[in-house]
Design a protein around this motif. Sequence first.
Motif, short mmCIF file in Angstrom:
data_model
loop_
_atom_site.label_atom_id
_atom_site.label_comp_id
_atom_site.label_asym_id
_atom_site.label_seq_id
_atom_site.Cartn_x
_atom_site.Cartn_y
_atom_site.Cartn_z
N GLY A 102 0.79 -1.22 0.00
CA GLY A 102 0.00 0.00 0.00
C GLY A 102 0.83 1.27 0.00
O GLY A 102 0.28 2.35 -0.08
N ASP A 103 2.13 1.16 0.10
CA ASP A 103 2.99 2.33 0.08
C ASP A 103 4.16 2.00 -0.85
O ASP A 103 4.89 1.04 -0.60
N PRO A 104 4.34 2.78 -1.91
CA PRO A 104 5.43 2.48 -2.84
C PRO A 104 6.80 2.39 -2.17
O PRO A 104 7.65 1.62 -2.59
N ALA A 105 6.99 3.12 -1.09
CA ALA A 105 8.29 3.11 -0.40
C ALA A 105 8.58 1.76 0.24
O ALA A 105 9.74 1.41 0.46
N THR A 106 7.55 1.00 0.56
CA THR A 106 7.76 -0.29 1.23
C THR A 106 7.35 -1.47 0.36
O THR A 106 7.31 -2.60 0.83
N MET A 107 7.09 -1.24 -0.91
CA MET A 107 6.60 -2.31 -1.77
C MET A 107 7.60 -3.45 -1.91
O MET A 107 7.21 -4.62 -1.89
N GLN A 108 8.89 -3.16 -2.02
CA GLN A 108 9.87 -4.24 -2.13
C GLN A 108 9.87 -5.08 -0.85
O GLN A 108 9.92 -6.31 -0.92
N SER A 109 9.81 -4.44 0.31
CA SER A 109 9.78 -5.18 1.57
C SER A 109 8.55 -6.06 1.64
O SER A 109 8.62 -7.22 2.04
N HIS A 110 7.41 -5.52 1.23
CA HIS A 110 6.17 -6.28 1.25
C HIS A 110 6.27 -7.49 0.31
O HIS A 110 5.88 -8.60 0.67
N THR A 111 6.80 -7.28 -0.89
CA THR A 111 6.93 -8.36 -1.87
C THR A 111 7.84 -9.46 -1.33
O THR A 111 7.51 -10.64 -1.43
N MET A 112 8.96 -9.07 -0.76
CA MET A 112 9.89 -10.06 -0.21
C MET A 112 9.28 -10.79 0.99
O MET A 112 9.46 -11.99 1.15
N LEU A 113 8.53 -10.05 1.81
CA LEU A 113 7.85 -10.68 2.94
C LEU A 113 6.87 -11.74 2.43
O LEU A 113 6.82 -12.84 2.96
N GLN A 114 6.11 -11.41 1.40
CA GLN A 114 5.16 -12.37 0.83
C GLN A 114 5.89 -13.63 0.37
O GLN A 114 5.41 -14.74 0.59
N MET A 115 7.03 -13.48 -0.27
CA MET A 115 7.79 -14.62 -0.75
C MET A 115 8.24 -15.49 0.43
O MET A 115 8.12 -16.71 0.40
#
Length: 130
Positions: free
Chosen positions: A91-104
């Motif tokens: 939900g925040d472009p600044a944390t999108m990579q962290s969110h994507t990696m967390l999902q993985m």
Amino acid sequence: MPTATPPHRRLAAAIADLHRALLGAQAAGTPLAGNPYALLQAVMHDPDFAWLRDFSNLLLSIDEAGAKGATPSPEAMRSFLTRAGHLLDGGDPATMQSHTMLQMHQLRPEIATKAAAMRQVVEDLRQNRS
């Protein structure tokens, strides 16, 4: 009678638990896994670990706000909870990579458990439940 853990400390503990598990998962199978100093350097400088810096930076912000026994302001707590929510749910472009990696990494049961625990703490604190 023991006192309740301050909300910012509860949030920081949940973030730290998830961060530690994610760091271990990211380092698994590498020479870094057994070396805490090398892990610290990796989090700070290695591009493969850059996504974990969002978690590290949030922990640092919480620690700074609660330095020397201070209690973060309600506004600061709302900001911390929003940032934590973005790390968990995107939900925040600044944390999108962290969110994507967390999902993985949530395919691993220990990560899913820590993420669920952090999500529960965030929800409880948003609802002002202890």
